[in-house]
Enzyme design. Structure first.
Site: not given
Ligand code: C2E
Ligand code: SIN
Ligand code: SIN
Ligand code: FE
Ligand code: FE
Length: 402
Positions: A248-249, A252, A277, A303-304, A346
């Site tokens: 998911h990240d 970054k 990201h 996801h955010h 998360d």
């Protein structure tokens, strides 16, 4: 009664299918499921070799499943046996030969192994007949042991396993072993990729990624079962979802260290960059149409987003443009389900963990926060599912603790 010939055809079809499963846990799940279906067995266990031990790695049990649907937590418990002659699994790993036992509570004492009633006692289950086979690759590498438990006849009575079962499951196990070896390699590759991302963010460990992935597939399974999604579809989805959630990240990696490793609060300008990201992650999966890539892209990008429409990055015309313009935020079911699940997984994990920019929250604080954000940050149904399986969530935390 099926003939051996049709059984063989079925086996080959299953083998073909297993070769396409990339994720180790899903693979073990599939292998056990198919082997049990084949022999009409109530339960089964897979041990994998790790160092000089056999590690309890997968478990299925229809009877216990009916009694307690959250028995899954057991997958995350830590149990291992040495590879020696004293246990049934150890004996089979050492000898490399399949073993049929008609009643584990009546093993003669002219053999070196004995039955360990540990699980039976904990779960109030009665193991009777077992078929235990080594998982050996074509290069004679023992990767583990599969134990099939309590064969059932048409009336549901426990019967012994027969030579046919032994022959077919052994054949099946040999093919499955190759798939297991390959899945272990894929997982190592993904973990290496994640390590690269993580090296940049030293307070985030591989455990964070493993936990988020595990919470995610458990919440998904809970939601899917409530909606009566077919089991075969759940299994297939979990496979891709676990890896996608781990990534998911991954975007970054493209964020500079000065921002990523900043000890204090980010300025508005820095946070604006940090938010990218999501877009950078999505770009990595843009070219492929595999299910895993599609889900990975959905999760990285969304996801955010927040259920109430206050998240980011929102609708974006072209994620490859040099100047990314964040659009109108997505809201409610406009946000893909998998991303809504990862959002909760998360944040929960970020809260209970230490970060360069914050210290860890305690259990109650994290739970209260999740609850307070029901219908705000998070999909209310996802919040409900999360609390319904909270014992599983805790077991995952225990398994992957820093
Ligand atoms: P992350 O550390 O993985 O955090 C993921 C999400 O968990 C955050 O998304 C936020 O929704 C939630 N979260 C984490 N810590 C807290 C907290 O203390 N309180 C509350 N209420 N929520 C929390 P968000 O905010 O969109 O941040 C995305 C990423 O940006 C974070 O990922 C982190 O890498 C970075 N970041 C956010 N704020 C800061 C900061 O103040 N300093 C630094 N160095 N990085 C930050
Ligand atoms: C992270 O930096 O958040 C961990 C690595 C990843 O999820 O890609
Ligand atoms: C934050 O700390 O970045 C805010 C988190 C949130 O709104 O959930
Ligand atoms: Fe993120
Ligand atoms: Fe994260």
């Amino acid at each position: 009664m099926r003939t051996s010939k049709s059984k063989l055809a079925e086996l080959l079809a299953i083998t073909e299918k297993l070769n396409h499963v990339k994720d180790l846990d899903s693979l073990l799940d599939n292998i056990l499921y198919e082997a049990r279906k084949f022999t009409s067995a109530d339960a089964g266990t897979i041990f994998l070799v790790e160092g000089d031990k056999l590690k309890f790695s997968y478990f299925q049990n229809d009877t216990l499943d009916k009694k307690n649907p959250t028995i899954n937590q057991f997958i995350y418990s830590i149990f291992e046996v040495p590879i020696d002659e004293k246990s049934i699994a150890g004996y089979v790993a050492l000898s490399g030969k399949p073993l049929i036992i008609n009643n584990v509570y009546e093993i003669e004492n002219d053999v070196p192994y004995s039955f360990n009633p540990y699980f039976d006692n904990i779960f109030e289950y009665k193991t009777v007949s077992t078929l235990t086979v080594p998982l050996i690759t074509s290069r004679q590498n023992v990767v583990g042991v599969m134990q099939i438990i309590n064969a059932l006849d048409e009336e549901g009575n426990i019967t012994p396993f027969d030579d046919d079962d032994k022959m077919f499951v052994t054949f099946f196990a040999n093919n499955a072993s190759v798939a297991i070896e390959r899945a272990k390699m894929t997982r190592e590759m993904v973990l290496r990729m994640i390590k690269m991302a993580e090296l940049r963010d030293p307070k985030e460990t591989g455990n964070h990624v493993n936990r988020v992935a595990a919470y995610t597939i458990e919440i998904y399974e809970r939601l899917a079962k409530k909606k009566n999604t077919p089991l075969s579809e759940i299994k297939k989805t979990k496979d891709a979802l676990r890896i996608a959630a781990m990534l998911h990240d991954v975007g970054k990696v493209a964020i500079s260290d000065t921002i990523l490793k900043k000890k204090g609060k980010l300025t508005d300008e820095e946070f604006k960059i940090m938010k990218l990201h999501t877009v950078y992650g999505a770009r990595l999966f843009k070219n492929s149409m595999s299910e895993m890539d599609i889900i990975s892209r959905e999760i990285a990008l969304n996801h955010h987003e927040k259920w109430d429409g206050s998240g980011y990055p929102g609708y974006i015309d072209n994620i490859f443009s040099d100047e990314i313009k964040f659009g109108k935020s997505k809201k409610g079911e406009e946000i893909p389900l998998f991303a809504r699940i990862v959002a909760l997984a998360d944040v929960y994990d970020a809260l209970i963990s230490e970060r360069v920019y914050k210290s860890e929250w305690n259990e109650e604080e994290a739970k209260n926060y999740i609850l307070s954000q029901k219908g705000k940050h998070f999909d209310p149904e996802v919040v409900d599912a999360f609390f319904e399986i909270y014992d599983v969530i805790l077991a995952i935390r225990k398994k992957y603790s820093d």
